[in-house]
Design a protein around this motif. Structure first.
Motif, PDB file in Angstrom:
ATOM      1  N   ALA A 257       6.819  53.119  88.358  1.00 14.00           N
ATOM      2  CA  ALA A 257       6.905  53.576  86.968  1.00 14.00           C
ATOM      3  C   ALA A 257       6.364  52.514  86.010  1.00 14.00           C
ATOM      4  CB  ALA A 257       8.343  53.925  86.617  1.00 14.00           C
TER       5      ALA A 257
ATOM      6  N   ILE B 169       2.514  52.201  86.388  1.00 12.87           N
ATOM      7  CA  ILE B 169       1.769  53.277  85.723  1.00 12.87           C
ATOM      8  C   ILE B 169       1.696  53.026  84.222  1.00 12.87           C
ATOM      9  CG2 ILE B 169       1.848  55.726  85.107  1.00 12.87           C
ATOM     10  CD1 ILE B 169       2.998  56.278  87.890  1.00 12.87           C
TER      11      ILE B 169
ATOM     12  N   LEU C 214       3.350  59.677  84.595  1.00  7.64           N
ATOM     13  CA  LEU C 214       4.729  59.304  84.937  1.00  7.64           C
ATOM     14  C   LEU C 214       5.692  60.425  84.541  1.00  7.64           C
ATOM     15  CD1 LEU C 214       6.866  57.333  85.917  1.00  7.64           C
ATOM     16  CD2 LEU C 214       6.789  56.218  83.677  1.00  7.64           C
TER      17      LEU C 214
END
Length: 286
Positions: free
Chosen positions: A236, A239, A252
């Motif tokens: 996460a 990204i 995401l």
């Protein structure tokens, strides 16, 4: 500086609540890892002085009240959460679905009181609000980052104050509402955590600093902390930084949205099995 410290403390409280509710972990080291990753995802939020942590804190308060059966009080608090209403469309639907008539009544009373106060302070406030929207639509300077919405990710036409693809957004909101109805029998914490992600998924206007709304669902997916949890949070963060919190970071949101649906399907199946077992046990006792 004081505001930042208070927001950091509030974020810790919110993450701790969902971590305990979703049985993520009781180890302090694991909690610190998640909190550190969350702070990294909040970097743009702090840089631009946004109030999303307060929004998430108030949303969490509504969830707590619904979990405790205080539906009327949850309704009174609900309008206060709508500091950024365009980010919370599906969330409002989920709260009303779980809270029912009492939550609706509480929200209506609270809204009427706030409208009344505003009219007393400034009788022309509604006209001024409409003028503000008209003024904002004439904005022409380009932003240094892109909107994190599906239409923008797909390259559809979009202006600088929100998406112009109303039909697309309407369909996405409808999808979110249908999913809320499908999973309506799940506990408030699970359903409304998902609704925050669904709201961001279908938001007509969003930026990289709104990623904080994904945190409850990400913690739901982090149940029983293990190495997969670490990889997911690292992914996460990667990204977000890879796309510099701009349009590409919507990937995401899509990932969390899709995985959350899968998770809720598992929870719904488990819930149905438990209900069947309890019904069978009661039948045998009779």
């Amino acid at each position: 500086f004081v505001y930042v410290i208070l927001c950091c403390l509030l974020l810790w409280g919110v993450l701790s609540y969902f971590s305990n509710t979703f049985h993520v972990t009781r180890q302090n080291a694991d909690k610190i890892f998640i909190y550190s990753a969350a702070l990294l995802l909040c970097m743009m939020l702090f840089n631009f002085g946004q109030i999303n942590i307060i929004v998430l804190g108030l949303a969490t308060l509504v969830i707590i009240l619904l979990e405790r059966g205080k539906n009327l009080t949850a309704g009174v608090v609900l309008p206060l959460v709508l500091l950024k209403p365009h980010l919370l469309i599906v969330f409002v639907v989920a709260c009303l679905v779980k809270g029912g008539k009492r939550t609706f009544i509480g929200a209506a009373i609270s809204s009427l009181v706030m409208f009344g106060i505003e009219f007393l302070l400034d009788p022309n406030w509604l006209n001024n609000l409409l003028k503000l929207f008209a003024y904002g639509s004439r904005r022409t300077e380009k932003l240094y980052w892109g909107h994190t919405t599906l239409p923008r990710l797909l390259g559809f036409q979009e202006n600088y104050v929100g998406t112009a693809n109303i039909p697309v957004i309407a369909l996405m909101i409808l999808l979110g509402v249908l999913l809320i109805w499908k999973f309506r029998n799940l506990p408030p914490s699970q359903l409304i955590a998902f609704s925050l992600t669904a709201s961001l998924f279908s938001a007509p206007r969003a930026f990289g600093y709104d990623l904080i709304l994904l945190f409850p669902a990400m913690l739901l997916l982090s149940e029983n902390f293990n190495w997969k949890t670490i990889l997911c949070w690292l992914l996460a963060v990667s990204i977000a930084f890879a796309y510099n919190f701009s349009t590409g970071v919507y990937i995401l949101t899509l990932l969390v949205f899709g995985l959350s649906i899968w998770k809720l399907q598992l929870e719904a199946a488990y819930y149905q099995d438990m209900v069947a077992v309890q019904s069978s046990a009661q039948h045998n006792l009779l």
